[in-house]
Design an enzyme around this catalytic site. Sequence first.
Site, PDB file in Angstrom:
ATOM      1  N   GLY B  39       0.832  -1.203   0.000  1.00  0.00           N
ATOM      2  CA  GLY B  39       0.000   0.000   0.000  1.00  0.00           C
ATOM      3  C   GLY B  39       0.860   1.244   0.000  1.00  0.00           C
ATOM      4  CG  HIS B  40       3.246   2.206   3.415  1.00  0.00           C
ATOM      5  ND1 HIS B  40       3.221   1.052   4.164  1.00  0.00           N
ATOM      6  CD2 HIS B  40       2.682   3.152   4.191  1.00  0.00           C
ATOM      7  CE1 HIS B  40       2.679   1.304   5.347  1.00  0.00           C
ATOM      8  NE2 HIS B  40       2.343   2.573   5.397  1.00  0.00           N
ATOM      9  CD  GLN B 156      -3.843   9.151   8.507  1.00  0.00           C
ATOM     10  OE1 GLN B 156      -3.443   8.831   9.608  1.00  0.00           O
ATOM     11  NE2 GLN B 156      -3.317   8.650   7.402  1.00  0.00           N
ATOM     12  CB  SER B 188      -2.977  -3.129   7.913  1.00  0.00           C
ATOM     13  OG  SER B 188      -2.649  -2.650   9.211  1.00  0.00           O
TER      14      SER B 188
END
Lengths: 287, 287
Positions: B39-40, B156, B188
């Site tokens: 994801g990052h 967020q 995650s």
Amino acid sequence: MPEPLLLETIAETKAWARAESRAGRSIGFVPTMGALHAGHRSLIERARQENDRVIVSIFVNPTQFGPNEDFRKYPRTLVADLKVCEQAGADAVFSPESKEMYLDDARTWVDVGGLTDTLCGLSRPGHFRGVCTVVAKLFNIVRPDRAYFGRKDAQQLRVIEAMNRDLNFGIEIVPCDIVRESDGLAMSSRNRYLTPEQRRQALCLSHALNRCRASIQAGHRDALKLIAEMTESIRQQPDAEIDYIQIVDADTLKDVERVEGTVLVALAVKIGTTRLIDNLRITVDPG
Amino acid sequence: MPEPLLLETIAETKAWARAESRAGRSIGFVPTMGALHAGHRSLIERARQENDRVIVSIFVNPTQFGPNEDFRKYPRTLVADLKVCEQAGADAVFSPESKEMYLDDARTWVDVGGLTDTLCGLSRPGHFRGVCTVVAKLFNIVRPDRAYFGRKDAQQLRVIEAMNRDLNFGIEIVPCDIVRESDGLAMSSRNRYLTPEQRRQALCLSHALNRCRASIQAGHRDALKLIAEMTESIRQQPDAEIDYIQIVDADTLKDVERVEGTVLVALAVKIGTTRLIDNLRITVDPG
């Protein structure tokens, strides 16, 4: 001096400031609420000396006024203010409408803890939250190299220093000395609220601070005694109502028992319905 | 790809970023807490495509963890993270110590009201205050043109969008789609806490969202019924404990009664001691 450029939107102010920065020119910033007096003028002149470009903001920030304070009647004198900015050498003036600065659903707040639960923060709950939020916004819009704040708002200066450091704005915060009328009254946009009789009584603030300085210089160190002396002298004015008289550490703003190191002797007094503040910053050598 | 420049102090990061900006190069910024996963990586790759320079921050931010949360055990994998940054094309990585980011007497906080008293904000009091404060600091340090945030942390993202707008940072906030494992589990850093059995049960989050999507596509609009359906399916997993399941307006984050416009179906579920979140953003045409 040429007339300063009048900027009314955030977008054009950012464009102006970014162009100056990209061209390698330093920006000095003087945030104000308008109703400019010789104190503001000294900030602009100092900024003029130390930067390639100077921008002044004029914005009566609604979020730093309490519900029973003087937001509505706060003096708005834009034409005269622009003249002061021009004479003091400002290159640009950012003077936005309230709705430009605060959208209807604005909900972000900047708070500095610890420094705001004393002095003016006690009698003006939410005041410093409003100040910090608008200054954070202005810092992001202008991205100045240096920002100029008067020592008359000593707590505001300390709070902004903390915010600037904690949020890594990286702006040089330049404190500027209090400018006074010839009889000693600290310059304030609110002085114009005073009747001639109140104006005379308003000298009790600077007189009390002068007496306090003399007492400290004579060797007195007991904060409560010094405060009692100032209280007594101010109470002699029939229209004076003391909000606070405190002696605090200049860094932490915590009350001190004895005058040591650098302290702030700060007071807020209502003269009739006009609330005035003044302070004395004094350093005492140990021993 | 060359190794990214490793920056450990605020001063050198500012110097790097300012030099790039002054040279007219755009900066893409990917703030992370490390323990980087695909994801990052997708955020960094997107930033790489859209900017001249890309900087990733890796900082496990203590102020966004509650007293009983996993700050101490949060995975720290800097060597592997630097490899991910290199492979995804980052130019620089800012990886400060905690004491570099928070001085002992730090006391300035950024709060976004209204959007933070729901969803994760309810079960993690103070979390978004910590997030906003550290992101405001990082924004001031890096001054990026664009900042990249994953949609997995949907609240967020919404809170940062509000802060960015309200405080006039003027950064383009780029939302990036959730990246999932092949079986549907949202990526995650906390997935690595799961035992193999918990890993299997953790699929209940994405399965519930998939069922919800199918129900909405089949014409169901009643939020409470949709939530009940998801609740029932998740409760079938013995180690699953629901924190919340909500259907909210994607803009205001307020609970909706009926699915209309763009909504966020968001859930938080503990699998054993590991709290996982996931969400589905879906737009329904009116009528």
